[in-house]
Motif scaffolding. Structure first.
Motif, PDB file in Angstrom:
ATOM      1  N   THR A  27       1.133  -1.571   0.100  1.00 45.67           N
ATOM      2  CA  THR A  27      -0.263  -0.396   0.304  1.00 45.67           C
ATOM      3  C   THR A  27       0.910   1.550  -0.141  1.00 45.67           C
ATOM      4  OG1 THR A  27      -0.460   0.089   2.241  1.00 45.67           O
ATOM      5  CG2 THR A  27      -2.090  -0.786   0.780  1.00 45.67           C
ATOM      6  N   GLU A  28       2.675   1.041   0.253  1.00 44.76           N
ATOM      7  CA  GLU A  28       2.447   2.084  -0.087  1.00 44.76           C
ATOM      8  C   GLU A  28       2.927   3.091  -1.618  1.00 44.76           C
ATOM      9  OE1 GLU A  28       7.221   1.193   0.776  1.00 44.76           O
ATOM     10  OE2 GLU A  28       7.206   0.962   2.682  1.00 44.76           O
ATOM     11  N   GLY A  29       1.728   3.931  -1.687  1.00 42.23           N
ATOM     12  CA  GLY A  29       2.182   4.888  -3.120  1.00 42.23           C
ATOM     13  C   GLY A  29       3.142   5.056  -3.044  1.00 42.23           C
ATOM     14  N   ALA A  30       4.568   5.433  -2.452  1.00 42.12           N
ATOM     15  CA  ALA A  30       5.851   5.508  -3.794  1.00 42.12           C
ATOM     16  C   ALA A  30       6.187   4.426  -4.286  1.00 42.12           C
ATOM     17  CB  ALA A  30       6.699   6.681  -2.936  1.00 42.12           C
ATOM     18  N   ARG A  31       6.026   3.780  -4.221  1.00 45.06           N
ATOM     19  CA  ARG A  31       6.756   2.451  -4.816  1.00 45.06           C
ATOM     20  C   ARG A  31       6.273   1.226  -5.283  1.00 45.06           C
ATOM     21  NH1 ARG A  31      10.506  -1.056  -0.399  1.00 45.06           N
ATOM     22  NH2 ARG A  31      10.995   1.003   0.054  1.00 45.06           N
ATOM     23  N   SER A  32       6.505   1.483  -6.656  1.00 45.97           N
ATOM     24  CA  SER A  32       5.793   0.529  -7.175  1.00 45.97           C
ATOM     25  C   SER A  32       6.928  -0.144  -7.649  1.00 45.97           C
ATOM     26  CB  SER A  32       4.838   1.332  -7.904  1.00 45.97           C
ATOM     27  OG  SER A  32       5.501   2.260  -9.231  1.00 45.97           O
ATOM     28  N   GLY A  33       6.753  -0.917  -8.719  1.00 44.33           N
ATOM     29  CA  GLY A  33       7.752  -1.863 -10.466  1.00 44.33           C
ATOM     30  C   GLY A  33       8.535  -2.279  -9.815  1.00 44.33           C
ATOM     31  N   PRO A  34       9.611  -2.771 -10.447  1.00 49.61           N
ATOM     32  CA  PRO A  34      10.583  -3.584  -9.787  1.00 49.61           C
ATOM     33  C   PRO A  34      11.692  -3.446  -8.197  1.00 49.61           C
ATOM     34  CG  PRO A  34      11.556  -2.885 -12.293  1.00 49.61           C
ATOM     35  CD  PRO A  34       9.794  -1.851 -11.528  1.00 49.61           C
ATOM     36  N   PRO A  35      11.061  -2.198  -8.119  1.00 50.31           N
ATOM     37  CA  PRO A  35      12.006  -1.918  -6.553  1.00 50.31           C
ATOM     38  C   PRO A  35      10.647  -2.950  -5.115  1.00 50.31           C
ATOM     39  CG  PRO A  35      11.761   0.124  -6.840  1.00 50.31           C
ATOM     40  CD  PRO A  35      11.629  -1.261  -8.432  1.00 50.31           C
ATOM     41  N   ARG A  36       9.519  -2.548  -5.921  1.00 50.55           N
ATOM     42  CA  ARG A  36       8.482  -2.647  -4.822  1.00 50.55           C
ATOM     43  C   ARG A  36       8.641  -4.782  -5.173  1.00 50.55           C
ATOM     44  NH1 ARG A  36       2.361  -0.741  -5.076  1.00 50.55           N
ATOM     45  NH2 ARG A  36       2.520  -2.326  -7.694  1.00 50.55           N
ATOM     46  N   ARG A  37       8.914  -5.563  -6.427  1.00 49.82           N
ATOM     47  CA  ARG A  37       8.643  -6.476  -7.102  1.00 49.82           C
ATOM     48  C   ARG A  37      10.122  -7.568  -5.942  1.00 49.82           C
ATOM     49  NH1 ARG A  37       6.405  -5.151 -11.422  1.00 49.82           N
ATOM     50  NH2 ARG A  37       8.031  -5.336 -12.475  1.00 49.82           N
ATOM     51  N   SER A  38      10.904  -6.291  -6.150  1.00 52.76           N
ATOM     52  CA  SER A  38      12.150  -7.168  -4.839  1.00 52.76           C
ATOM     53  C   SER A  38      11.977  -7.156  -3.884  1.00 52.76           C
ATOM     54  CB  SER A  38      13.314  -5.923  -5.690  1.00 52.76           C
ATOM     55  OG  SER A  38      14.267  -6.411  -4.873  1.00 52.76           O
ATOM     56  N   ALA A  39      11.536  -5.991  -2.994  1.00 51.13           N
ATOM     57  CA  ALA A  39      11.649  -5.724  -1.503  1.00 51.13           C
ATOM     58  C   ALA A  39      10.348  -7.330  -1.122  1.00 51.13           C
ATOM     59  CB  ALA A  39      10.318  -4.096  -1.348  1.00 51.13           C
ATOM     60  N   LEU A  40       9.573  -7.236  -2.380  1.00 47.89           N
ATOM     61  CA  LEU A  40       8.469  -8.203  -1.643  1.00 47.89           C
ATOM     62  C   LEU A  40       8.562  -9.511  -1.502  1.00 47.89           C
ATOM     63  CD1 LEU A  40       5.416  -9.038  -0.724  1.00 47.89           C
ATOM     64  CD2 LEU A  40       4.766  -8.728  -3.145  1.00 47.89           C
ATOM     65  N   SER A  41      10.190  -9.528  -2.477  1.00 50.60           N
ATOM     66  CA  SER A  41      10.444 -11.048  -2.832  1.00 50.60           C
ATOM     67  C   SER A  41      11.742 -11.472  -1.386  1.00 50.60           C
ATOM     68  CB  SER A  41      11.309 -10.827  -3.806  1.00 50.60           C
ATOM     69  OG  SER A  41      10.445 -11.153  -4.602  1.00 50.60           O
ATOM     70  N   GLU A  42      12.624 -10.199  -0.853  1.00 50.65           N
ATOM     71  CA  GLU A  42      13.060 -10.068   0.192  1.00 50.65           C
ATOM     72  C   GLU A  42      12.321 -10.530   1.389  1.00 50.65           C
ATOM     73  OE1 GLU A  42      15.197  -6.664  -0.251  1.00 50.65           O
ATOM     74  OE2 GLU A  42      16.523  -7.002  -2.168  1.00 50.65           O
ATOM     75  N   LEU A  43      11.121  -9.738   1.260  1.00 54.13           N
ATOM     76  CA  LEU A  43      10.093  -9.983   2.940  1.00 54.13           C
ATOM     77  C   LEU A  43       9.728 -11.586   2.637  1.00 54.13           C
ATOM     78  CD1 LEU A  43       9.691  -8.174   4.727  1.00 54.13           C
ATOM     79  CD2 LEU A  43       7.430  -8.338   3.141  1.00 54.13           C
ATOM     80  N   THR A  44       9.308 -11.882   1.889  1.00 52.85           N
ATOM     81  CA  THR A  44       9.210 -13.212   1.771  1.00 52.85           C
ATOM     82  C   THR A  44       9.909 -13.948   2.471  1.00 52.85           C
ATOM     83  OG1 THR A  44       6.674 -12.131   0.241  1.00 52.85           O
ATOM     84  CG2 THR A  44       7.852 -14.860   0.517  1.00 52.85           C
ATOM     85  N   ASP A  45      10.914 -13.774   1.307  1.00 50.39           N
ATOM     86  CA  ASP A  45      12.650 -14.436   1.545  1.00 50.39           C
ATOM     87  C   ASP A  45      12.796 -15.113   3.201  1.00 50.39           C
ATOM     88  OD1 ASP A  45      12.594 -15.178  -1.287  1.00 50.39           O
ATOM     89  OD2 ASP A  45      14.665 -13.731  -1.455  1.00 50.39           O
TER      90      ASP A  45
END
Length: 817
Positions: A27-45
């Motif tokens: 829900t962070e409006g400022a983050r989208s695209g590859p940075p968010r996908r990468s951050a979501l992957s790292e969080l899940t890792d």
């Protein structure tokens, strides 16, 4: 909040902390695209690694591996977690317990999970049997546990893939082709599947697999960006719908566009199409290269034996100046100098299309990088090569796409940029604007023997919808652009005038033939005045058919072809000097005359139903292709009286008969027969099941005309019992007055979403308005009804302007209500 903060929250709070951190990240409006996908992957890792570590303190020879999209670190908001629990087989019970401790927390959070538990040998065996498993393992990424176990599997899987590439790549190509056949092409679909359609994310993954085989590689320019854009759209789709979907439905496109900060849904679709086009072209080039390499490998041992071990020299066959064929592709000759030969791109393209061969990627890129712009006006050879390219039939499409992929088309024709990848939100159209233009040229190439100036036909086909990139009437805008383009490419003033006329009036014949009364002299004269000459009429006839055939199945039929041919014949007679007489009523065929006499004698309606499959009487009027059924023809003769149209339309709606086309007109009776008869000549189809018996239709029609059958009530009851499913909201209906269409009557045009009972409601509204129906011309294009009604006042004269406008306004209000 930074990625580190989010990950720390997850580590501190366990599963519930992961869920909260995940929600904040999405829900962070400022983050989208590859940075968010990468951050979501790292969080899940980190979360999964924590679960793994907590459940395997004493366990050895086990690792947790991410595969597929998760392995690539590309988690969308609703992506599946693709996980492999890898173990050495030493303690299967402990591994099973660990799997439970991993999978259940994932399920408890409502996350989709695709999981497996295997030894390295089992994983390799399954990959050898299941191509999809092998593709997922190519992206394997270590998450936790025994790193050596994961690294060993990765090394083995990659080695297996490279060793088996000659066998598995054709299997992968077939898989891609089957998927494309099922899902269609992403770059043209109004509701595309971002993952499964051709040019989508699955094809991008397939290209990565081909590159990993070391057998061939995809063109890299723009490919990563195209893939990123599709992933961004999928992220926005997941967030706006809250579902794990890859289907970009019409009703969600505005929201997805807003989520991405785009202007509107059309801008969104255009970006999707552009990305898909890059991936599709890269796929074509890559699979062609795979085929070339595999053929070369199979032939090389025999050639080496024949040549005593020497390296074979590639055979090069001349095609045109500076252009040769090599290995099944068109390449530039060694002596070619693109920097000194501005016509070379068109010459190479024309040669490739004529030979039915693809342009090599290297040749197109060299041309794009070095060729000089053509002078204005173009030299005659350039214009001739363009015409040759357009007239080459189906091979033109692949060659044109190769030029467009490297930006050569917009350099040759700058106006092309406005129509490139432009969607057409009309169910009748199956292509984007630019592809429709090329498809029209391909269709027009079949008609070049029918016209005296095939070059003008082909260029008109290329330009007829060029105005769709501009606001307002695209035919008017297109006329201006066509004049400019035709002048620039070297046509003289007379030719430019013909081309601009063709573009301005490319819809004239089909719209007039299907929406106007051809018995009205004003109709034919107006077309003759617009066309101006027999030569232009000949070209316009061919362009009309090519345009309709290139639009989609709903835009052309034998019936439409016969109507257009009839109009062309009448206009040709006027251009030759014949003056059409003012008709009082239509002449009758023998069947129509029989029905009319019986209707007069009985004072009641008479009808016949019959399959209408015969082609037009004049073979020259038969459209290209095999004759097709025209549907079921319903002929009704009714003594002239009020409310005929709504009565007939209502009875047909009650019997669930769909009206495809309809005409109503007064019929000329044989001498000695007194009375006035209306003839209805309609084409109908059964919505469900078979057609009703003619006797039953006639009985209901008699009751409808005498007022004893409550059609409106019956239709309302049926609609209440079977409410229509919700779907895409249709555009509102539009009713207009075509003031100059006829001197004998007022023409009211209705454009609306087709629906059961629509024609009944229109007919009843016109009758309630106190107007008389002179004739009606009804047609259906896909889900759209396009109808024209010739009406007069009670005196038989056209309606005054204000009265006509009032009738149109009331009719539109009724349809909107």
């Amino acid at each position: 909040m930074t990625s580190t903060d989010v990950r720390k929250d997850a580590e501190d709070s366990g599963p519930s902390g992961y869920a909260a951190a995940r929600l904040r990240l999405l829900t962070e409006g400022a983050r989208s695209g590859p940075p968010r996908r990468s951050a979501l992957s790292e969080l899940t890792d980190d979360w999964l690694a924590g679960l793994f570590t907590a459940g395997s303190e004493e366990l050895r020879g086990v690792s947790l591996v991410a595969v597929g999209g998760y392995g690539r670190g590309e988690l969308s908001p609703r992506s599946d977690l693709d996980l492999l629990l890898l173990h050495d087989g030493s303690d299967t019970q402990a591994v099973a317990a660990l799997a439970d401790r991993l999978w259940y927390p994932v399920w408890d959070l409502g996350l989709a999970l695709d999981h497996s538990v295997r030894t390295p040998a089992e994983a390799r065996k399954t990959a050898g049997e299941d191509l999809k498993v092998q593709l997922g393992l190519l992206d394997a990424r270590h998450l936790a546990g025994d790193l050596g176990l994961t690294a060993g599997l990765r090394t083995a899987v990659l080695a297996d893939w490279r060793n088996q590439a000659p066998k598995r790549l054709p299997e992968l190509q077939e898989l891609c082709a089957e998927r494309a056949e099922r899902q269609g092409e992403l770059q043209y679909l109004l509701e595309p599947d971002l993952k499964e359609a051709r040019g989508g994310l699955r094809d991008a993954t397939a290209l990565r697999a081909v590159a990993a085989s070391w057998l061939a590689d995809a063109p890299r320019e723009g490919l990563d960006d195209a893939r990123r854009r599709l992933l961004d759209v999928r992220d926005a789709l997941h967030l706006t719908t809250g579902r794990a979907t890859d289907r970009l439905a019409l009703q969600e496109q505005d929201q997805v566009a807003a989520e991405l900060g785009l202007l509107d849904a059309d801008t969104l679709l255009r970006q999707v199409y552009e990305a898909a086009r890059v991936i599709s072209y890269a796929s074509d080039v890559t699979w062609r290269e795979v085929g070339r390499v595999l053929r070369s490998r199979s032939v090389r041992p025999r050639l080496r034996a024949m040549l005593g071990g020497g390296k074979p020299v590639a055979e090069r066959s001349p095609l045109a100046e500076g252009v040769v064929e090599q290995d099944g592709e068109v390449v530039l000759a060694r002596a070619a100098r693109p920097e000194r030969d501005p016509v070379l791109p068109l010459r190479a393209a024309a040669a490739a299309a004529q030979a039915g061969l693809p342009l090599s990627l290297h040749a197109v890129r060299r041309l794009a990088a070095t060729v000089r712009p053509l002078p204005t006006p173009w030299p005659a050879e350039a214009r001739e090569q363009l015409v040759t390219l357009l007239g080459s039939g189906q091979p033109t499409i692949e060659v044109w796409e190769a030029l467009e992929a490297e930006g050569l088309i917009t350099r040759l024709l700058p106006d092309w940029e406005r129509v490139r990848c432009r969607p057409q939100r009309n169910a009748v159209h199956i292509w984007t604007v630019d592809r429709h233009l090329i498809e029209t040229a391909v269709r027009a190439s079949e008609f070049t023997r029918r016209v005296s100036r095939p070059d003008l036909l082909l260029v008109a086909a290329l330009l007829h919808d060029i105005g769709k990139g501009w606001p307002g009437d695209h035919s008017v805008a297109g006329e201006i652009i066509a004049k400019d383009v035709a002048t620039r490419i070297g046509f003289d003033r007379t030719e430019v005038a013909v081309l601009s006329t063709l573009v301005r009036h490319h819809l004239l014949l089909i719209e007039t033939a299907t929406r106007r009364d051809l018995e009205d002299p004003a109709t034919v004269r107006s077309v003759a005045e617009a066309v101006g000459s027999q030569g232009t009429l000949e070209l316009l006839h061919a362009l009309t058919e090519a345009d309709a055939l290139a639009t989609g199945p709903a835009a052309w039929s034998s019936w439409r072809g016969s109507l257009v041919a009839d109009l062309v014949k009448r206009v040709s007679a006027v251009l030759a000097g014949d003056v059409p007489e003012e008709p009082e009523a239509a002449a009758a065929t023998a069947e129509q005359e029989r029905l009319a006499i019986e209707a007069v004698a009985t004072g009641s309606p008479v009808l016949s139903l019959r399959a209408q499959t015969e082609p037009p009487a004049d073979p020259a009027d038969q459209p290209a292709g095999d004759p097709e059924p025209l549907g079921v023809e319903l002929l009704i003769a009714v003594p002239d009286q009020p409310r005929v149209l709504p009565a007939v339309a209502g009875v047909l709606a009650m019997h669930r008969l769909t009206v495809r086309t309809a005409e109503l007109r007064a019929l000329e009776l044989p001498s000695g027969v007194e009375g006035s008869v209306l003839l209805l000549n309609w084409r109908v189809a059964a919505e469900y099941g078979s057609l009703p018996q003619a006797a039953r239709l006639r009985a209901d029609l008699v009751r409808a005309l005498d007022g004893s059958l409550d059609i409106a009530g019956r239709l309302a009851e049926r609609d209440a019992a079977y409410p229509r499913r919700r779907g895409q909201v249709a555009p509102p209906p539009r009713v207009t007055v075509a003031s100059a269409a006829s001197h004998l009557a007022t023409v009211i045009e209705v454009r609306a979403q087709d629906a059961p009972g629509l024609l009944f409601r229109i007919g009843r509204a016109l009758e309630d308005a106190g107007v008389r129906m002179r004739s009606a011309h009804v047609s259906t294009l896909g889900a759209n009804a396009v109808d024209a009604f010739y009406v007069t006042g009670r005196s038989g004269s056209p309606l005054p302007g204000d009265e006509a406008a009032a009738v149109a306004r009331k009719l539109e209000e009724m349809l909107r209500g």
